[in-house]
Design an enzyme around this catalytic site. Sequence first.
Site, PDB file in Angstrom:
ATOM      1  N   GLY A 253      -0.458  34.731 -21.131  1.00  0.00           N
ATOM      2  CA  GLY A 253      -1.519  34.832 -20.130  1.00  0.00           C
ATOM      3  C   GLY A 253      -1.764  33.481 -19.479  1.00  0.00           C
ATOM      4  O   GLY A 253      -1.839  33.363 -18.258  1.00  0.00           O
ATOM      5  N   ALA A 254      -1.868  32.453 -20.320  1.00  0.00           N
ATOM      6  CA  ALA A 254      -2.109  31.094 -19.857  1.00  0.00           C
ATOM      7  C   ALA A 254      -1.783  30.154 -21.003  1.00  0.00           C
ATOM      8  O   ALA A 254      -1.644  30.593 -22.137  1.00  0.00           O
ATOM      9  CB  ALA A 254      -3.568  30.923 -19.427  1.00  0.00           C
ATOM     10  N   MET A 255      -1.631  28.877 -20.686  1.00  0.00           N
ATOM     11  CA  MET A 255      -1.260  27.906 -21.719  1.00  0.00           C
ATOM     12  C   MET A 255      -2.024  26.616 -21.515  1.00  0.00           C
ATOM     13  O   MET A 255      -2.009  26.040 -20.430  1.00  0.00           O
ATOM     14  CB  MET A 255       0.256  27.666 -21.682  1.00  0.00           C
ATOM     15  CG  MET A 255       0.733  26.599 -22.638  1.00  0.00           C
ATOM     16  SD  MET A 255       0.394  27.044 -24.370  1.00  0.00           S
ATOM     17  CE  MET A 255       0.144  25.409 -25.078  1.00  0.00           C
ATOM     18  N   GLU A 256      -2.656  26.152 -22.606  1.00  0.00           N
ATOM     19  CA  GLU A 256      -3.638  25.069 -22.533  1.00  0.00           C
ATOM     20  C   GLU A 256      -3.054  23.665 -22.506  1.00  0.00           C
ATOM     21  O   GLU A 256      -3.699  22.723 -22.979  1.00  0.00           O
ATOM     22  CB  GLU A 256      -4.587  25.186 -23.730  1.00  0.00           C
ATOM     23  CG  GLU A 256      -3.961  24.870 -25.110  1.00  0.00           C
ATOM     24  CD  GLU A 256      -3.456  26.080 -25.877  1.00  0.00           C
ATOM     25  OE1 GLU A 256      -3.179  27.107 -25.234  1.00  0.00           O
ATOM     26  OE2 GLU A 256      -3.332  26.007 -27.104  1.00  0.00           O
ATOM     27  N   ASN A 257      -1.848  23.458 -21.961  1.00  0.00           N
ATOM     28  CA  ASN A 257      -1.278  22.102 -21.875  1.00  0.00           C
ATOM     29  C   ASN A 257      -2.366  21.124 -21.444  1.00  0.00           C
ATOM     30  O   ASN A 257      -3.111  21.393 -20.507  1.00  0.00           O
ATOM     31  CB  ASN A 257      -0.156  22.063 -20.846  1.00  0.00           C
ATOM     32  CG  ASN A 257       0.787  23.221 -20.997  1.00  0.00           C
ATOM     33  OD1 ASN A 257       1.377  23.399 -22.041  1.00  0.00           O
ATOM     34  ND2 ASN A 257       0.895  24.044 -19.951  1.00  0.00           N
ATOM     35  N   HIS A 289     -11.369  29.806 -21.645  1.00  0.00           N
ATOM     36  CA  HIS A 289     -10.619  29.768 -22.914  1.00  0.00           C
ATOM     37  C   HIS A 289      -9.686  28.549 -22.937  1.00  0.00           C
ATOM     38  O   HIS A 289      -9.700  27.760 -23.883  1.00  0.00           O
ATOM     39  CB  HIS A 289      -9.816  31.073 -23.036  1.00  0.00           C
ATOM     40  CG  HIS A 289      -8.896  31.136 -24.223  1.00  0.00           C
ATOM     41  ND1 HIS A 289      -9.124  31.987 -25.279  1.00  0.00           N
ATOM     42  CD2 HIS A 289      -7.752  30.476 -24.526  1.00  0.00           C
ATOM     43  CE1 HIS A 289      -8.161  31.834 -26.179  1.00  0.00           C
ATOM     44  NE2 HIS A 289      -7.307  30.924 -25.740  1.00  0.00           N
ATOM     45  N   GLU A 290      -8.906  28.397 -21.884  1.00  0.00           N
ATOM     46  CA  GLU A 290      -7.938  27.293 -21.862  1.00  0.00           C
ATOM     47  C   GLU A 290      -8.649  25.945 -21.853  1.00  0.00           C
ATOM     48  O   GLU A 290      -8.175  24.985 -22.460  1.00  0.00           O
ATOM     49  CB  GLU A 290      -7.014  27.416 -20.647  1.00  0.00           C
ATOM     50  CG  GLU A 290      -6.221  28.728 -20.578  1.00  0.00           C
ATOM     51  CD  GLU A 290      -5.509  29.092 -21.867  1.00  0.00           C
ATOM     52  OE1 GLU A 290      -5.057  28.168 -22.572  1.00  0.00           O
ATOM     53  OE2 GLU A 290      -5.411  30.295 -22.187  1.00  0.00           O
ATOM     54  N   HIS A 293      -9.848  24.794 -25.179  1.00  0.00           N
ATOM     55  CA  HIS A 293      -8.751  24.206 -25.947  1.00  0.00           C
ATOM     56  C   HIS A 293      -8.543  22.721 -25.652  1.00  0.00           C
ATOM     57  O   HIS A 293      -7.901  22.028 -26.439  1.00  0.00           O
ATOM     58  CB  HIS A 293      -7.425  24.876 -25.564  1.00  0.00           C
ATOM     59  CG  HIS A 293      -7.109  26.134 -26.293  1.00  0.00           C
ATOM     60  ND1 HIS A 293      -7.233  26.279 -27.647  1.00  0.00           N
ATOM     61  CD2 HIS A 293      -6.611  27.317 -25.844  1.00  0.00           C
ATOM     62  CE1 HIS A 293      -6.829  27.509 -27.999  1.00  0.00           C
ATOM     63  NE2 HIS A 293      -6.454  28.154 -26.922  1.00  0.00           N
ATOM     64  N   GLU A 312      -7.058  29.337 -31.735  1.00  0.00           N
ATOM     65  CA  GLU A 312      -7.219  30.535 -30.906  1.00  0.00           C
ATOM     66  C   GLU A 312      -8.531  31.262 -31.147  1.00  0.00           C
ATOM     67  O   GLU A 312      -9.166  31.749 -30.226  1.00  0.00           O
ATOM     68  CB  GLU A 312      -6.033  31.473 -31.086  1.00  0.00           C
ATOM     69  CG  GLU A 312      -4.709  30.862 -30.618  1.00  0.00           C
ATOM     70  CD  GLU A 312      -4.758  30.344 -29.185  1.00  0.00           C
ATOM     71  OE1 GLU A 312      -5.673  30.706 -28.423  1.00  0.00           O
ATOM     72  OE2 GLU A 312      -3.874  29.539 -28.824  1.00  0.00           O
TER      73      GLU A 312
HETATM   74 ZN    ZN Z   1      -5.644  30.046 -26.546  1.00  0.00          ZN
END
Ligand code: ZN
Length: 844
Positions: A253-257, A289-290, A293, A312
């Site tokens: 869905g998405a990535m918290e880089n 959410h991201e 993180h 998570e």
């Molecule tokens: Zn996450």
Amino acid sequence: MAKSTHFYELFQPKHYDIYLDINRETKQISGTSTITGNASESKIAIHQKYMTITAVKADGQAVPFTFDDQSEGIHIDLNQTGETTVAIDFTAPLTDSMMGIYPSYYELNGEKKQIIGTQFETTAARQAFPCVDEPEAKATFDLAIKFDEQPGETIISNMPEVKTENGVHYFDTTVRMSSYLIAFAFGDMQSKLTTTKSGVQVGVFATKAHQAKELDFALDIAKRSIEFYEDFYQTPYPLPHSWQMALPDFSAGAMENWGLVTYREAYLLIDPDNTAFDLKLRVATVVAHELAHQWFGDLVTMKWWDDLWLNESFANMMEYVAIDAIEPTWGAWDAFQSGDVPMALQRDATDGVQSVHVQVEDPAEIDALFDSAIVYAKGARMLVMVRALIGDDALRAGLKAYFAAHKYGNARGADLWSALGQASGLDVGAIMNSWLEQPGYPVVTAKVVDGQLTITQQQFFVGDGQDAGRQWQIPLNSNYDAVPTLLKDESLNLGDYQTLRQTSGEPFRLNVGNNSHFIVQYDDTLLQDILANVNALDEISQLQLLQDLRLLAEGRRISYAAVVPLLQQFADSKYTVVTSALYTVAGNLRKFVTPDSAEEEQMKAYYDQLSAQQVARLGWTPRASDDIDDELSRPTVLSAALFAHNTKAVAAAHDQFTANATDLASLPAATRPLILANEVKNYGSETLFDQLLTAYRDSTDASYKADLCAALTSTTDAALIAKLIAVFEDADTVKPQDLRAWFRGVLANSKGEQAAWDWIRNDWQWLEDTVGGDMEFTTYITVISRVFRTPERLAEFKAFFEPKINTPGLTREITMDIKVISTRVNLIKDEQTAVNAAIADAVK
Ligand SMILES: [Zn+2]
């Protein structure tokens, strides 16, 4: 297998100088990874995957190395220990796997274009550059990137660019961070920027195939989320910028880089003029959410993947805390109660489910950890439970201390519990371990026995389950003062029921607020008391009652036929959480009827009856007086009326279609999927089908595309179903990232089930080759387990998947799904007659 050695134990990197030369034309990456660190052994190992290594030097001298495909690395003989600089020259392919460094494809004004992005979590940084690719191996990184650059192209990364020399882009040194959070992207982009109160630059980036206004919503949410977290955590955002980048091809869905969060376009870009409210809320919670993180996960990272839940679960809770704080009228927690909560309760009731905390070593097994119902939803529920126990003041104080103690480092679950425990004075660890380490959850039975009110806990199962005598420390949240905060034992006598009932003046209830991870089975006396006073209950309590009854029926502790007569009294609720819970139960009843049978006609009549008044109240057209509950309930009840084949509803949807035929995208987004599907099902033709398929290919609006997919996959025409299957493997029509929705749509369509099932069995190898590296690959199997309901399909499912049961990462899913389908088959066999009789009775 023996416990594998973490490479970090052999060599601890301090700093990386990474040079990459990426060529889109030749699909080649070449580069040098220069790593300075401490060798604790003279023989060290560095991760790499799919690479050709041309030279390895230690402190300038060539040293011998060997490949080790099993552990995805190379072994290097340094012949010495201590501070060393290792330089590794490599080449690697640029593949379409949506992992590592990869291209995303899109069209702009008819021209095919690509944008390069990255996805390194969990173990794909090693496909981009040699590194110690473990979360504990934190280091600083200097990135220098060259590519076949065209005029007007942009490159972004975790940190700001400091200079460009000879076509090489140099980025500022990162803070100390884990390799899986490194990211960059380049291509022809547009962006919108703003600045937070504290001076953090915030930006949203996308391809130019989108309208500029689609970037605004996420930009505003991102800015305000960062401002919220800086205040809530009492810890500044640690980087100069926070970029949000939408990639046309994206597996998760998405990535918290850190500093460069990447998203599926559907979860970042919103048409502000026509987007359904639930999707807006979804985008807001994904962004929140991201960004949660950026502290919890990025600033402080789990020591190893077994504590993935720490990242998570926490981010999953905070997305609701943040959005509820910045937009209190949006009902963010309602979405949690209607989405995450039932998902966690359903999955966690199947024996064989993983616990939130899982031991893991093999990279293939690490990806299988991302069971969203458990690691995200159940984990979030655990933390919601903690939050309810200790309160926000202690939560914030505990978090501030946790960040201060572990920033730029790593932590374990116990570190969080101890910080929250110190802030609250409660032994949080002792309470939470029973939830964290054990799979499943309890049903608490409340009974009046010989005049005494007693409660008992026992593990709850849907399907066969082995009772392992598990017990939990359960926050009970009763409305009766006599009930303690926690149930720590198997059972408890609360005293004389009549006295308790008189003292409190209301029906006995447990888990008020539905924040603890258990369900309640009341005996008949207690349940009748609650039902007699049901209108006095708030909407979450009504949702909870429906949800618990449904699960008790799924678990065979009550009969489904007994639930049917209770539903009508919830049918006219103005609360969307109640309506949604009601139709979840009703949807579960549909498995008892065979498609195109007399029983299905009866079921349709039942749906018509349930939905009639709400359809009359809400209508097809949004009204100025609508509140959010109305907006969200409307598609639910209209969908029920269309399933019922209510002639007025079918005609009304057709009228809406006709009125907007020249610009279907402009149909109101909330009801658009219903209108399009109604047209395909009831007024469909090959011409319409082709028109919608072309619109799907041409559109860049992810929400419109999802609606078109839902409409197209609902066709009942065998020839058109064959056409659908034919586009599954045509990436120019259906992107691999979106294929699961198409497959699910056709499979769940009774006229398409056979074709979809044949396709996945015939082309399994193609699927594995195409999306097998995807973290969510196993959900193709989950999707099937949600549809199948006959003994024949169960046998076919077993015949196909049992031989694959030892494939790394698939074992648990296949085992659980066989159980899920066989449980459903047995339930239908045993209760079908009674349920259909109850439906016939309920239809007046
Ligand atoms: Zn996450």
